[in-house]
Design a protein around this motif. Structure first.
Motif, PDB file in Angstrom:
ATOM      1  N   VAL A  24       5.696  -2.998  -4.804  1.00 57.34           N
ATOM      2  CA  VAL A  24       4.694  -1.959  -4.651  1.00 57.34           C
ATOM      3  C   VAL A  24       5.022  -0.884  -5.675  1.00 57.34           C
ATOM      4  O   VAL A  24       6.057  -0.244  -5.610  1.00 57.34           O
ATOM      5  CB  VAL A  24       4.717  -1.396  -3.216  1.00 57.34           C
ATOM      6  N   ASN A  25       4.153  -0.728  -6.668  1.00 62.47           N
ATOM      7  CA  ASN A  25       4.466   0.136  -7.800  1.00 62.47           C
ATOM      8  C   ASN A  25       3.888   1.529  -7.711  1.00 62.47           C
ATOM      9  O   ASN A  25       4.346   2.430  -8.376  1.00 62.47           O
ATOM     10  CB  ASN A  25       3.983  -0.523  -9.102  1.00 62.47           C
ATOM     11  N   THR A  26       2.863   1.715  -6.937  1.00 60.20           N
ATOM     12  CA  THR A  26       2.234   3.023  -6.889  1.00 60.20           C
ATOM     13  C   THR A  26       2.263   3.560  -5.471  1.00 60.20           C
ATOM     14  O   THR A  26       2.386   2.803  -4.503  1.00 60.20           O
ATOM     15  CB  THR A  26       0.766   2.954  -7.348  1.00 60.20           C
ATOM     16  N   PHE A  27       2.122   4.861  -5.363  1.00 63.17           N
ATOM     17  CA  PHE A  27       2.027   5.478  -4.045  1.00 63.17           C
ATOM     18  C   PHE A  27       0.858   4.866  -3.274  1.00 63.17           C
ATOM     19  O   PHE A  27       0.975   4.553  -2.097  1.00 63.17           O
ATOM     20  CB  PHE A  27       1.852   6.997  -4.176  1.00 63.17           C
ATOM     21  N   ARG A  28      -0.276   4.692  -3.958  1.00 64.61           N
ATOM     22  CA  ARG A  28      -1.479   4.158  -3.309  1.00 64.61           C
ATOM     23  C   ARG A  28      -1.215   2.789  -2.688  1.00 64.61           C
ATOM     24  O   ARG A  28      -1.573   2.548  -1.539  1.00 64.61           O
ATOM     25  CB  ARG A  28      -2.622   4.055  -4.318  1.00 64.61           C
ATOM     26  N   ASP A  29      -0.579   1.886  -3.426  1.00 64.20           N
ATOM     27  CA  ASP A  29      -0.271   0.554  -2.909  1.00 64.20           C
ATOM     28  C   ASP A  29       0.692   0.639  -1.727  1.00 64.20           C
ATOM     29  O   ASP A  29       0.512  -0.032  -0.717  1.00 64.20           O
ATOM     30  CB  ASP A  29       0.344  -0.324  -3.996  1.00 64.20           C
ATOM     31  N   CYS A  30       1.723   1.452  -1.888  1.00 65.28           N
ATOM     32  CA  CYS A  30       2.711   1.626  -0.830  1.00 65.28           C
ATOM     33  C   CYS A  30       2.044   2.139   0.439  1.00 65.28           C
ATOM     34  O   CYS A  30       2.240   1.599   1.536  1.00 65.28           O
ATOM     35  CB  CYS A  30       3.805   2.596  -1.292  1.00 65.28           C
ATOM     36  N   TYR A  31       1.231   3.176   0.299  1.00 66.34           N
ATOM     37  CA  TYR A  31       0.596   3.811   1.455  1.00 66.34           C
ATOM     38  C   TYR A  31      -0.376   2.852   2.148  1.00 66.34           C
ATOM     39  O   TYR A  31      -0.357   2.715   3.379  1.00 66.34           O
ATOM     40  CB  TYR A  31      -0.118   5.094   1.030  1.00 66.34           C
ATOM     41  N   ALA A  32      -1.226   2.196   1.384  1.00 65.01           N
ATOM     42  CA  ALA A  32      -2.218   1.293   1.980  1.00 65.01           C
ATOM     43  C   ALA A  32      -1.533   0.148   2.725  1.00 65.01           C
ATOM     44  O   ALA A  32      -1.916  -0.176   3.856  1.00 65.01           O
ATOM     45  CB  ALA A  32      -3.153   0.750   0.901  1.00 65.01           C
ATOM     46  N   LYS A  33      -0.526  -0.450   2.123  1.00 60.62           N
ATOM     47  CA  LYS A  33       0.190  -1.559   2.765  1.00 60.62           C
ATOM     48  C   LYS A  33       0.875  -1.075   4.040  1.00 60.62           C
ATOM     49  O   LYS A  33       0.753  -1.696   5.095  1.00 60.62           O
ATOM     50  CB  LYS A  33       1.211  -2.134   1.786  1.00 60.62           C
ATOM     51  N   CYS A  34       1.591   0.022   3.957  1.00 60.33           N
ATOM     52  CA  CYS A  34       2.291   0.583   5.111  1.00 60.33           C
ATOM     53  C   CYS A  34       1.302   0.900   6.229  1.00 60.33           C
ATOM     54  O   CYS A  34       1.520   0.556   7.389  1.00 60.33           O
ATOM     55  CB  CYS A  34       3.055   1.837   4.691  1.00 60.33           C
ATOM     56  N   PHE A  35       0.199   1.559   5.881  1.00 57.53           N
ATOM     57  CA  PHE A  35      -0.782   1.996   6.869  1.00 57.53           C
ATOM     58  C   PHE A  35      -1.410   0.806   7.594  1.00 57.53           C
ATOM     59  O   PHE A  35      -1.545   0.817   8.821  1.00 57.53           O
ATOM     60  CB  PHE A  35      -1.859   2.844   6.189  1.00 57.53           C
ATOM     61  N   ILE A  36      -1.789  -0.215   6.856  1.00 57.35           N
ATOM     62  CA  ILE A  36      -2.416  -1.393   7.470  1.00 57.35           C
ATOM     63  C   ILE A  36      -1.456  -2.056   8.439  1.00 57.35           C
ATOM     64  O   ILE A  36      -1.816  -2.374   9.573  1.00 57.35           O
ATOM     65  CB  ILE A  36      -2.906  -2.382   6.387  1.00 57.35           C
ATOM     66  N   PHE A  37      -0.214  -2.263   8.023  1.00 59.95           N
ATOM     67  CA  PHE A  37       0.758  -2.895   8.909  1.00 59.95           C
ATOM     68  C   PHE A  37       1.069  -2.018  10.117  1.00 59.95           C
ATOM     69  O   PHE A  37       1.234  -2.509  11.228  1.00 59.95           O
ATOM     70  CB  PHE A  37       2.050  -3.237   8.162  1.00 59.95           C
ATOM     71  N   CYS A  38       1.132  -0.723   9.930  1.00 60.24           N
ATOM     72  CA  CYS A  38       1.413   0.189  11.032  1.00 60.24           C
ATOM     73  C   CYS A  38       0.279   0.168  12.063  1.00 60.24           C
ATOM     74  O   CYS A  38       0.532   0.132  13.271  1.00 60.24           O
ATOM     75  CB  CYS A  38       1.623   1.606  10.500  1.00 60.24           C
ATOM     76  N   MET A  39      -0.966   0.199  11.598  1.00 60.68           N
ATOM     77  CA  MET A  39      -2.107   0.268  12.514  1.00 60.68           C
ATOM     78  C   MET A  39      -2.291  -1.005  13.339  1.00 60.68           C
ATOM     79  O   MET A  39      -2.903  -0.955  14.406  1.00 60.68           O
ATOM     80  CB  MET A  39      -3.394   0.584  11.747  1.00 60.68           C
ATOM     81  N   ILE A  40      -1.762  -2.146  12.876  1.00 58.72           N
ATOM     82  CA  ILE A  40      -1.916  -3.360  13.680  1.00 58.72           C
ATOM     83  C   ILE A  40      -0.836  -3.484  14.747  1.00 58.72           C
ATOM     84  O   ILE A  40      -0.937  -4.329  15.622  1.00 58.72           O
ATOM     85  CB  ILE A  40      -1.975  -4.640  12.802  1.00 58.72           C
ATOM     86  N   GLU A  41       0.172  -2.618  14.697  1.00 60.30           N
ATOM     87  CA  GLU A  41       1.190  -2.615  15.737  1.00 60.30           C
ATOM     88  C   GLU A  41       0.612  -1.983  17.004  1.00 60.30           C
ATOM     89  O   GLU A  41      -0.097  -0.987  16.935  1.00 60.30           O
ATOM     90  CB  GLU A  41       2.418  -1.811  15.298  1.00 60.30           C
ATOM     91  N   PRO A  42       0.952  -2.567  18.158  1.00 59.20           N
ATOM     92  CA  PRO A  42       0.450  -1.977  19.408  1.00 59.20           C
ATOM     93  C   PRO A  42       1.032  -0.577  19.633  1.00 59.20           C
ATOM     94  O   PRO A  42       2.159  -0.291  19.242  1.00 59.20           O
ATOM     95  CB  PRO A  42       0.943  -2.934  20.488  1.00 59.20           C
TER      96      PRO A  42
END
Length: 121
Positions: A24-42
């Motif tokens: 993950v090279n950019t803040f945008r990529d890091c944030y989007a990936k982190c956010f998506i994985f976080c939101m699918i957690e119960p």
């Protein structure tokens, strides 16, 4: 109804997999990936995911935080505080909006740098 859920899952996984082709090279990529994985957690709230991902993407790893000088670390903490207060309302449950969050966090970098340099002799 079941088909819509399946299609959403396929779209989200496509976004995640396409973002995982390398580091993950950019803040945008890091944030989007982190956010998506976080939101699918119960039991994770929008606020929890936003705050967690801002922190993870501003300070990519604990070893990096410990290795940098205090000036740079102070700027990072300033940026995290600014981003948490000004940028955390941009993301929505189904849309991390990484582009606008990245822009907002970038403006925090400028504010913190200007504020910090103005306060040092």
């Amino acid at each position: 109804m079941e088909m819509k859920g399946y299609l959403k899952f396929v779209v989200v996984m496509g976004m995640v997999v396409s973002g995982c082709r390398g580091d993950v090279n950019t803040f945008r990529d890091c944030y989007a990936k982190c956010f998506i994985f976080c939101m699918i957690e119960p039991n994770k709230s929008l606020c929890t995911c936003t705050t967690q991902c801002l922190k993870e993407c501003i300070f990519p790893s604990p070893s990096v935080t410990m290795a940098i000088d205090s000036h740079t670390q102070n700027l990072g903490y300033c940026k995290l505080g600014c981003a948490t207060s000004l940028c955390s309302n941009i993301s929505k449950a189904h849309n991390p909006d990484g582009k606008n969050v990245e822009s907002c966090v970038g403006s925090c970098s400028n504010k913190c740098t200007m504020s910090y340099s103005a306060s040092t002799p």
